[in-house]
Structures are given as C-alpha cells and as structure tokens.
Motif scaffolding. Structure first.
Motif, PDB file in Angstrom:
ATOM      1  N   ARG A 282      74.506 -18.551   7.238  1.00  0.00           N
ATOM      2  CA  ARG A 282      72.906 -18.879   7.815  1.00  0.00           C
ATOM      3  C   ARG A 282      72.428 -20.220   7.856  1.00  0.00           C
ATOM      4  N   LEU A 283      72.573 -20.811   6.618  1.00  0.00           N
ATOM      5  CA  LEU A 283      71.937 -21.644   5.789  1.00  0.00           C
ATOM      6  C   LEU A 283      72.382 -22.844   5.383  1.00  0.00           C
TER       7      LEU A 283
ATOM      8  N   LEU B  19      66.320 -19.983  -1.742  1.00  0.00           N
ATOM      9  CA  LEU B  19      66.502 -18.707  -0.497  1.00  0.00           C
ATOM     10  C   LEU B  19      64.901 -18.053  -0.846  1.00  0.00           C
TER      11      LEU B  19
ATOM     12  N   VAL C  39      63.663 -22.110   1.752  1.00  0.00           N
ATOM     13  CA  VAL C  39      63.565 -21.792   2.911  1.00  0.00           C
ATOM     14  C   VAL C  39      63.750 -20.511   4.157  1.00  0.00           C
ATOM     15  N   GLU C  40      63.419 -19.515   2.936  1.00  0.00           N
ATOM     16  CA  GLU C  40      63.469 -18.279   2.971  1.00  0.00           C
ATOM     17  C   GLU C  40      62.028 -17.244   2.946  1.00  0.00           C
TER      18      GLU C  40
ATOM     19  N   ASN D 209      59.367 -15.155   4.212  1.00  0.00           N
ATOM     20  CA  ASN D 209      59.827 -14.204   4.223  1.00  0.00           C
ATOM     21  C   ASN D 209      60.903 -13.352   4.612  1.00  0.00           C
ATOM     22  N   GLY D 210      62.010 -14.106   3.771  1.00  0.00           N
ATOM     23  CA  GLY D 210      62.731 -13.550   4.234  1.00  0.00           C
ATOM     24  C   GLY D 210      63.379 -12.054   2.970  1.00  0.00           C
TER      25      GLY D 210
ATOM     26  N   ALA E 138      63.311 -12.440  -0.630  1.00  0.00           N
ATOM     27  CA  ALA E 138      62.980 -13.253  -1.359  1.00  0.00           C
ATOM     28  C   ALA E 138      61.868 -13.253  -2.166  1.00  0.00           C
TER      29      ALA E 138
END
Length: 294
Positions: free
Chosen positions: A152-153, A238, A241-242, A244-245, A248
């Motif tokens: 996805r990234l 990570l 760019v994410e 709240n993933g 994270a």
C-alpha cells in the motif's frame, strides 16, 4: 603473539543459529585501527567489533565497528551484540536499566530488559530522514524491484545511520517467494549511495507483524539475516506515514528465513524515538591469538 578475550555471537536470534554473526574483541585498548582492520578482514564477518574504555564520561564503554573492508560509525546488530558481550563478561553494569554506548555516531542509549538467556537489549536508532517517493522515483528502481507486487505504501529513501530504499511488498507470501535481481539492486545502490533495498510485508501471523528482507548490495552483501539499522528506518517510515496505523507504536519482525536463518527483532516506537531490540546468544567464548603492529 598475544591472547585477547573473544566472543562469537548470534544477534537478534529467535532460535540458536538464526540471527546475525558478530565477532567481539573484548579488550582492544592496545589495538590500532590497522590491527582492527586486519583482524576484521581475517574473520570475514559482516562486522567485527572492538571494545574500549570510554572517552565520554557518560558512556559505559566505547566500541569501534569494522567490516572486512572499512570502519563504520554505526550499525544495529554490532551495537546490540557488543552490549551483550560487555554485560556477559562483567565489563559494565546497567544504570537505571540502560547502558550508554560510545561509537562513531555519538553516545547512544541501550535499554536492558531481563537477565540471562531471556535478556533483550534495545537500541535507540539515530534520527531518520524519510523521503516518500514513488515507483518511478529513480530510473533504476523499477528493474531493482522486478517480480514484486507492491504494497500500500510507495517506496521511500530513508537515511538514518545507513541509507536504504524501503519498499513494501503486498503480502508475506510475496516477499518470501521473491527472487531478487541482486545485480540490479547493486546498480541502484551504487547510483544512489545507498545500502540497497530493504523490503517489508505485513503479516497475519500471531508471532510477528512484519516480514523484512534486507538486500544490502551497496555493502557487498547479498542478503542480511538480521538488520537493526534497516529496521529502524522501516519503523520511522511507518510511524511517519501511518501515525494512527496498527504498527505505529511497535511490532515484532521476522527476518532471514529465506536464507536459512530465523531472526526476531522488536520495534518500539515512542513519539519520534525508535528502539530496535532483540536477544543475543553467545555461541563461542574464549581467546584469540593475534600479533599487533604487523
């Protein structure tokens, strides 16, 4: 000829023999840089380290890190392994649960969790500069990534102690089955002054959340079985760019199975700070006989 204490370690190991080799000379205060380089060339390990009394009053010890070809200021698994060696031999004691390692990149903290075979050490990664990119960011990138299905990234060029191209692959099966074009990766690494390509994929395993393959053609390495600095770069990417993933705040990493190893690393993310840790096993402990000054 003089005898020196020496350890051969398995760093970031999930099972014995699964991690990354490291040789450590424990009392190297009388060794010159030329002596160290000559011994590192002889061991022919990815890195060999040499422990010295600290020059920084804050530091627990000082370490110099050598590949077979040159001295480098910092690397992840040599830092974790050197700390393990210093603890095992009683050269240092943690202060408030930490050691302070002096190296070419400065004086860095290493957290100590547990004791004995269950002990885990975690190193604070140097600050990372993340440059999100795209699959056409460099004319050599597409050929270096031939045969993968992207995740996805987008790819990113990340610099932090080492410089890597980070590339997400769609799933665990895809990254484990990938047959990299090492010549193409080497060409990209040389053109961009980077280590090469560090690929990662998310996993649904209950034992780990990320699978990593570090293809360090820029350092003359086909594939690295356990990469502390590279995983620090991935964690910083990570987290940026994410934010709240699911990953994270941290995760567990599987690395090296494609080359017959079984490494386990743990990434902990605390705000802007990335810690990379794991266990180390002592495989060989004894003395090395070496002549200095030749």
């Amino acid at each position: 000829m003089t005898s020196f204490r020496y350890m051969h370690l398995d760093v970031f190991t999930a099972s014995l023999g699964g991690g990354n080799h490291l040789g450590v000379v424990l009392d190297a205060k009388d060794w010159s840089a030329q002596d160290m380089q000559r011994f590192a060339r002889w061991t022919n390990l990815v890195e060999t380290t040499f422990l010295l009394p600290p020059e920084d009053p804050k530091a627990s010890y000082r370490v110099r890190i050598f590949t077979p070809h040159k001295e480098i200021p910092f690397a992840g698994h040599p830092s974790i392994g050197s700390a393990h060696a210093a603890l095992e031999c009683g050269l240092v004691e943690p202060r408030d649960g930490q050691l302070w390692q002096e190296c070419g990149a400065g004086t860095l903290p290493i957290r100590v969790h547990g004791n004995g075979a269950e002990r885990e050490l975690s190193l604070l990664s140097p600050p990372q500069l993340v440059v999100p990119s795209s699959h056409d960011a460099h004319p050599l990138l597409a050929r270096a990534l031939a045969g993968i299905r992207p995740g996805r990234l987008p790819p990113a060029l990340v610099e932090g102690g080492r410089r890597w191209w980070l590339v997400e692959i769609s799933d665990e099966a895809g990254i484990r089955a990938w047959k990299p074009d090492h010549a193409a990766i080497g060409e990209l690494a040389r053109a961009t002054n980077s280590m090469g390509v560090c690929a990662f994929a998310r996993s649904t395993s209950s034992e780990y959340q990320l699978v990593v393959r570090a293809l360090a053609a820029g350092a003359g390495i086909v594939e690295d079985p356990a990469s502390g600095a590279a995983n620090g770069c991935i964690a910083a990417y990570l987290a940026e760019v994410e934010p709240n993933g699911k990953l994270a705040r941290g995760y567990v990493i599987s690395q090296g199975r494609e080359m017959g190893h079984d490494a386990r690393l743990v990434a902990s993310i605390e705000g802007d700070s990335v810690w990379i840790g794991g266990r180390t096993a002592t495989i060989i402990e004894g003395t090395v006989n070496w002549t200095l000054g030749d």
